[in-house]
Design a protein around this motif. Structure first.
Motif, PDB file in Angstrom:
ATOM      1  N   VAL A   1       0.907  -1.166   0.143  1.00  9.88           N
ATOM      2  CA  VAL A   1      -0.213   0.246   0.136  1.00  9.88           C
ATOM      3  C   VAL A   1       0.916   0.953  -0.001  1.00  9.88           C
ATOM      4  O   VAL A   1       1.493   1.145   0.550  1.00  9.88           O
ATOM      5  N   GLN A   2       0.555   1.990  -1.078  1.00 13.25           N
ATOM      6  CA  GLN A   2       1.578   3.606  -0.884  1.00 13.25           C
ATOM      7  C   GLN A   2       0.419   4.329  -0.653  1.00 13.25           C
ATOM      8  O   GLN A   2      -0.740   4.475  -0.913  1.00 13.25           O
TER       9      GLN A   2
ATOM     10  N   VAL B   1      -4.869   6.950  -2.081  1.00 13.49           N
ATOM     11  CA  VAL B   1      -4.234   5.444  -1.642  1.00 13.49           C
ATOM     12  C   VAL B   1      -3.911   4.345  -2.733  1.00 13.49           C
ATOM     13  O   VAL B   1      -5.564   3.834  -3.666  1.00 13.49           O
TER      14      VAL B   1
ATOM     15  N   TYR C   1      -9.548  -0.520   4.409  1.00 14.14           N
ATOM     16  CA  TYR C   1      -8.283   0.821   5.313  1.00 14.14           C
ATOM     17  C   TYR C   1      -9.299   0.974   6.354  1.00 14.14           C
ATOM     18  O   TYR C   1      -9.714   2.208   6.200  1.00 14.14           O
TER      19      TYR C   1
ATOM     20  N   ALA D   1      -2.136   8.230   7.811  1.00 16.80           N
ATOM     21  CA  ALA D   1      -1.564   6.588   7.901  1.00 16.80           C
ATOM     22  C   ALA D   1      -2.253   5.540   7.426  1.00 16.80           C
ATOM     23  O   ALA D   1      -3.723   6.008   7.623  1.00 16.80           O
TER      24      ALA D   1
ATOM     25  N   ASP E   1      -3.846   1.067   8.176  1.00 20.86           N
ATOM     26  CA  ASP E   1      -3.585  -0.025   8.523  1.00 20.86           C
ATOM     27  C   ASP E   1      -4.693  -0.439   8.086  1.00 20.86           C
ATOM     28  O   ASP E   1      -6.178   0.024   8.170  1.00 20.86           O
TER      29      ASP E   1
ATOM     30  N   TYR F   1      -0.055   1.717  13.195  1.00 19.42           N
ATOM     31  CA  TYR F   1      -0.781   2.325  11.497  1.00 19.42           C
ATOM     32  C   TYR F   1       0.872   1.657  10.739  1.00 19.42           C
ATOM     33  O   TYR F   1       2.211   1.912  10.418  1.00 19.42           O
ATOM     34  N   ALA F   2       0.774   0.621   9.666  1.00 13.36           N
ATOM     35  CA  ALA F   2       1.853  -0.175   8.357  1.00 13.36           C
ATOM     36  C   ALA F   2       1.993   0.363   8.013  1.00 13.36           C
ATOM     37  O   ALA F   2       3.979   0.969   7.609  1.00 13.36           O
ATOM     38  N   PHE F   3       1.415   1.320   7.439  1.00 15.66           N
ATOM     39  CA  PHE F   3       1.728   2.494   6.170  1.00 15.66           C
ATOM     40  C   PHE F   3       1.553   3.534   6.791  1.00 15.66           C
ATOM     41  O   PHE F   3       0.735   4.236   6.505  1.00 15.66           O
ATOM     42  N   TRP F   4       2.108   4.395   5.997  1.00 14.41           N
ATOM     43  CA  TRP F   4       2.278   5.990   5.814  1.00 14.41           C
ATOM     44  C   TRP F   4       3.160   6.468   4.294  1.00 14.41           C
ATOM     45  O   TRP F   4       3.725   6.352   3.315  1.00 14.41           O
TER      46      TRP F   4
END
Length: 123
Positions: free
Chosen positions: A1-2, A23, A31, A94, A96, A110-113
């Motif tokens: 995920v970006q 996203v 998410y 962010a 998740d 959160y896994a993605f930023w």
């Protein structure tokens, strides 16, 4: 995920600004997406979230900021009104998939930023 945050800029105190977070890589519907911010010399703090449980806000922005999402566009928005000097910061989005209530206040959930976008408020 970006995640790609944008929309930051210079605004006068009392003004408004809208941020966007696009996203990509996964469907937005799965998410929870939050906004955090970090001012110079301060910790990164929770601002707002849109997730399966609805929306939630930090007390400092309640009634002034609105978070929303457009799943079709894979985009989350943060509308900021009545901006104050203390709102100046780098804003991050962010994401998740495994958020639970109250855990989402923590940046560690959160896994993605995204990369952050700078908001400057002039007085």
């Amino acid at each position: 995920v970006q995640l790609q945050a944008s929309g930051g800029g210079l605004v006068q105190a009392g003004g408004s600004l809208g941020l966007s977070c696009v996203v990509s890589g996964r469907a937005l519907t799965t998410y929870g997406i939050a906004w955090f911010r970090q001012a110079p010399g301060k910790e990164r703090e929770f601002v707002a979230i849109t997730w399966r449980g609805g929306t939630d806000y930090a007390d400092s922005v309640k009634g002034r900021f609105t978070v929303s999402r457009d799943n079709a566009k894979n985009t989350v928005y943060l509308q900021m009104n009545r901006l104050k000097s203390e709102d100046a910061a780098v804003y991050y989005c962010a994401a998740d998939r495994s958020l639970i209530f109250s855990s989402y206040y923590s940046r560690g959930a959160y896994a993605f930023w995204g990369q952050g976008t700078l908001v400057t408020v002039s007085s």
